[in-house]
Motif scaffolding. Structure first.
Motif, mmCIF file in Angstrom:
data_model
loop_
_atom_site.group_PDB
_atom_site.id
_atom_site.type_symbol
_atom_site.label_atom_id
_atom_site.label_comp_id
_atom_site.label_asym_id
_atom_site.label_seq_id
_atom_site.Cartn_x
_atom_site.Cartn_y
_atom_site.Cartn_z
ATOM 1 N N LYS A 1 3.433 12.017 10.149
ATOM 2 C CA LYS A 1 2.656 13.230 10.477
ATOM 3 C C LYS A 1 1.206 12.885 10.791
ATOM 4 N N ASP B 1 4.284 7.220 -6.893
ATOM 5 C CA ASP B 1 5.109 8.325 -7.380
ATOM 6 C C ASP B 1 5.796 9.111 -6.262
ATOM 7 N N LEU B 2 5.535 8.732 -5.028
ATOM 8 C CA LEU B 2 6.215 9.423 -3.917
ATOM 9 C C LEU B 2 7.612 8.848 -3.718
ATOM 10 N N ARG C 1 0.294 17.662 -3.257
ATOM 11 C CA ARG C 1 0.385 16.729 -4.397
ATOM 12 C C ARG C 1 -0.373 17.251 -5.609
ATOM 13 N N PHE D 1 -1.063 17.416 2.610
ATOM 14 C CA PHE D 1 -0.450 16.411 1.731
ATOM 15 C C PHE D 1 -1.146 16.391 0.367
ATOM 16 N N THR E 1 -2.916 17.272 8.204
ATOM 17 C CA THR E 1 -1.870 16.586 7.431
ATOM 18 C C THR E 1 -2.416 16.077 6.107
ATOM 19 N N SER F 1 -4.938 5.543 10.745
ATOM 20 C CA SER F 1 -4.348 6.696 11.439
ATOM 21 C C SER F 1 -5.357 7.808 11.686
ATOM 22 N N GLN G 1 7.146 0.200 4.240
ATOM 23 C CA GLN G 1 5.898 0.044 5.013
ATOM 24 C C GLN G 1 6.208 -0.278 6.471
ATOM 25 N N LEU H 1 -4.809 1.915 4.901
ATOM 26 C CA LEU H 1 -3.660 2.305 5.726
ATOM 27 C C LEU H 1 -3.877 3.691 6.345
ATOM 28 N N PHE I 1 4.730 11.356 5.618
ATOM 29 C CA PHE I 1 3.269 11.487 5.566
ATOM 30 C C PHE I 1 2.611 10.676 6.688
ATOM 31 N N PHE I 2 2.994 9.413 6.807
ATOM 32 C CA PHE I 2 2.357 8.578 7.831
ATOM 33 C C PHE I 2 2.787 8.995 9.238
ATOM 34 N N SER J 1 -5.250 1.666 -4.726
ATOM 35 C CA SER J 1 -3.845 1.426 -4.376
ATOM 36 C C SER J 1 -3.704 0.911 -2.944
ATOM 37 N N ASN J 2 -4.824 0.586 -2.307
ATOM 38 C CA ASN J 2 -4.836 0.066 -0.928
ATOM 39 C C ASN J 2 -4.352 1.079 0.112
ATOM 40 N N MET J 3 -4.199 2.321 -0.305
ATOM 41 C CA MET J 3 -3.722 3.333 0.635
ATOM 42 C C MET J 3 -4.802 3.718 1.640
ATOM 43 N N SER K 1 0.854 -1.193 0.000
ATOM 44 C CA SER K 1 0.000 0.000 0.000
ATOM 45 C C SER K 1 0.880 1.230 0.000
ATOM 46 N N VAL K 2 1.331 1.596 -1.157
ATOM 47 C CA VAL K 2 2.204 2.772 -1.261
ATOM 48 C C VAL K 2 1.730 3.658 -2.404
ATOM 49 N N ILE K 3 2.064 4.925 -2.306
ATOM 50 C CA ILE K 3 1.777 5.840 -3.410
ATOM 51 C C ILE K 3 3.007 5.815 -4.313
ATOM 52 N N LEU L 1 6.747 9.247 1.862
ATOM 53 C CA LEU L 1 5.671 8.397 2.376
ATOM 54 C C LEU L 1 5.808 8.226 3.887
#
Lengths: 293, 397
Positions: free
Chosen positions: A94, A82-83, B11, B7, B3, B189, A136, B185, A91-92, B180-182, A78-80, A88
């Protein structure tokens, strides 16, 4: 201590988890095991508060479990894409309300620890799956969670990375963190876990310390190579024979009888590889399943 | 939530494509604001007046009636048109780059000069009679621009599509996060509620910020042009190519000519309020639609019909844009129906008739709908964002 008291969550199709009870102490690693659809992910989602529980309660050190207490590594990447890796992580971090100074300090530490400094400035789409998994992990660990939930953390990793991640998990528990991890690779996590929770068809089939299971199952196994005809099936004391590729595993009820067969085989130099060990988690769980079935 | 908003906005606004587009807009705006300078290097006559060298008496005669596209110069070498009196005739030399139009124009002026010069030779008693016979009395008056020119409508519909495109970007963001399964995740949070309102704010802020950035670019070049020549050259060009009926010499003069009233500005602002409320409702509906999307391939087929519905609103506003429809027909009814009212009500009070009570009633209906949709959207978002999340409690901290 993490206390899961009677957690139930059923979907319309009756899948999910039912009446889960589990206590995990500080510095303990608990493996949540089970086949696909057994309820592992549902349990994790309940703990992560992604889905509401139908009933039950979860507390951490006697208090309600908060999201800020949890670090989570999902099964799927589970990642973006293009970052950059560090972006990443920031981001998490924060999102977990960390201050920038702390983020940079911890980020340095974890990128070093996970041998990932070389990918720090790389875009995630340029990173391998193993490296994405490392990122991750950093995202999950950077805010020093009290509870770490790892869903199939070793899936898709090469041998080196499996060892590295296992080492990190094992070391991290010393910080007092409680770790829950699920896996299909029982052998991989056996040496990591202090206790296991075995789920089948949404219900708990076994819950307890691995040592207790092994104490309750004093069998010993002898694994030998190149034995396609199971030559020793009729040897005295063999209670079960398991074929695994080129290997055959003989399960003995008594240690004495196993030793006898082992010495005989060594004396005659019959095989290239012989291994004597207590029952593995995989074998034990097979036992548990069979007993219940 | 802060945040998430930071973010997402970073972007959106600082990605290479957005920056490229902004840079492109900046350059194009600069080119437009200074179009007279670079056009004059390609097509000099489009922008600059044609220089005429002529005898003093002709200059004196024509000076008051000469068109803005011409100017008298003393140096012969600078002139593109040279007029000379030779004996009893008049010789005119025209630069080869000038069109036939200039020749006709010069011929008319010279003929006019000649006529009046000849009349001067006759006794004063018959001069008036001769003038009356030889020249028709033409009174030329420029009609004022129509009040119902609908320039405001063009402005509002431009904003409508711009805001729609910005707001749809937010729905796509949710689709990307899901696929993207983000999302899962992120939701470990922050709460569903925080995520939902973050998305709303991101949508609203991106509309506002992008509008500000584009308006900012326009204002920047306007200021530069003001410092350069107060817009004189630009207005000269617009006058030359007949975009403006009058040649203004500065932005200030042009602004004054627009005769912008306080009432018109207030009307436009209220129109924007309607538009913004409508877009917010549309945005929430798009989010609600988007959270049902499981795969990126579904996005087009699910969002497509919705875009068509929005186009339908736009085209219906054009077809129903008649006094009859807007004052008592379907347009009148639609001006009270939320979403439709974002275009129909501003059209009514800007270009037709709408009482204050009607405007307030329509605005209240839009506002009420927006509030209901926000509340309903939050519940729906929570229940459908993740499988099994129905009835999830929004009590995360």
């Amino acid at each position: 201590m993490l206390e899961i008291k009677g957690v139930s969550k059923l979907y319309g199709d009756k899948q999910g988890c039912q009446s889960i009870h589990l206590n995990v102490m500080e510095q303990e690693i608990c493996g949540v095991l089970g086949r696909n659809g057994s309820g592992k992910t549902t349990l994790f989602r309940c703990l992560l508060q992604l889905i509401p529980m139908d009933s039950g309660e979860v507390t951490l050190h006697g208090e309600r479990l908060l999201l800020s207490d949890i670090g989570y590594v999902p099964e799927e990447r589970s990642v973006i894409q293009d970052l950059r890796a560090w972006e990443l992580v920031v981001f998490f971090a924060k999102l977990k309300n960390m201050k920038m100074a702390d983020i940079y300090r911890e980020m340095d530490y974890w990128f070093d620890k996970l041998e990932a400094q070389n990918i720090r400035n790389k875009r995630l789409k340029e990173c391998s799956k193993g490296n994405q998994q490392k990122i991750q992990f950093i995202c999950a660990l950077i805010h020093k969670p009290k509870l770490l939930i790892l869903d199939e953390p070793l899936t898709g990793l090469d041998v080196d990375n499996v060892e590295l991640i296992k080492k990190i998990i094992y070391e991290h528990r010393k910080t007092g963190c409680i770790i829950l991890l699920s896996s299909h690779q029982f052998e991989e996590i056996e040496h990591l876990c202090d206790r296991v929770l075995v789920l089948e068809h949404s219900i708990v089939k076994y819950s307890g310390r691995i040592k207790d299971i092994k104490d309750a199952h004093p069998q010993i196994t002898i694994t030998i190579s190149d034995d396609p005809y199971r030559k020793h099936s009729d040897v005295e004391g063999v209670c079960r024979v398991i074929s695994d590729g080129h290997y055959t595993k003989y399960v003995f009820r008594e240690q004495k009888l196993a030793q006898k067969m082992f010495l005989s085989a060594v004396k005659n130099r019959e095989y290239e590889t012989m291994k004597v060990e207590s029952l593995t988690l995989k074998d034990l769980l097979g036992d548990i399943h069979e007993n219940i079935d | 939530m802060k945040t998430l908003i930071e973010f997402s906005l970073r972007r959106r606004l600082s990605n290479p494509v957005a920056l490229l587009l902004l840079g492109f807009t900046f350059l194009v705006s600069g080119a437009l604001f200074f179009s007279d300078t670079w056009i004059s290097s390609i097509a000099y006559d489009w922008v600059n007046p044609v220089e005429i060298n002529a005898p003093e008496e002709l200059v004196q005669f024509l000076e008051k009636q000469i068109e803005p596209g011409y100017v008298f110069v003393e140096a012969k070498e600078e002139a593109k048109i040279q007029i000379q009196f030779v004996d009893q005739s008049i010789e005119v030399y025209i630069h080869p780059t000038l069109s036939q139009y200039h020749a006709y124009q010069i011929e008319a002026w010279v003929t006019q000069y000649h006529t009046f010069s000849e009349i001067q030779k006759y006794p004063a008693s018959i001069q008036q009679e001769m003038i009356h016979v030889m020249t028709p009395e033409i009174k030329m008056t420029y009609l004022p621009p129509k009040k119902d020119d609908h320039s405001g409508f063009i402005f509002i519909t431009t904003m409508y599509f711009m805001m729609l495109s910005f707001s749809s970007a937010m729905a796509n963001e949710i689709v990307v996060e899901k696929t993207s399964n983000m999302l899962e995740l992120i939701l470990t949070s922050v709460s569903f509620k925080a995520h939902y309102y973050a998305k709303m704010f991101i949508g609203w802020l991106s509309v506002i910020l992008q509008t500000i950035s584009y308006v900012g670019i326009a204002l920047f070049w306007l200021l530069i042009r003001q410092l350069f020549d107060q817009g004189r050259g630009l207005f000269q060009l617009m006058y030359q190519i007949h975009w403006l009926p009058v040649r203004f010499v500065s932005f200030k003069e042009w602004m004054v000519s627009l005769n912008i009233s306080h009432q018109w500005v207030t009307g436009l602002m209220v129109g924007f309020l309607f538009l913004f409320l409508g877009i917010l409702v549309v945005q929430i509906i798009m989010v609600v639609i988007s959270i049902r999307i499981e795969h990126i391939e579904e996005a087009g087929s699910v969002q497509g019909p919705f875009y068509l519905a929005l186009l339908l609103i736009y085209y219906s506003s054009i077809f129903l844009n008649t006094p009859n429809q807007m004052n008592e027909g379907i347009g009148y009814i639609l001006s009270f129906i939320p979403i439709f009212s974002m275009l129909f009500m501003p059209m009514r009070f800007l270009f037709y008739q709408a009482s204050l009570v009607e405007v307030i009633l329509s605005l209240s209906l839009s506002l009420g709908t927006w509030m209901i949709v926000v509340q309903w959207g939050e519940q729906y978002y929570r229940d459908h964002l993740i499988r099994g999340s129905k009835q999830a409690k929004c009590e995360k901290k």
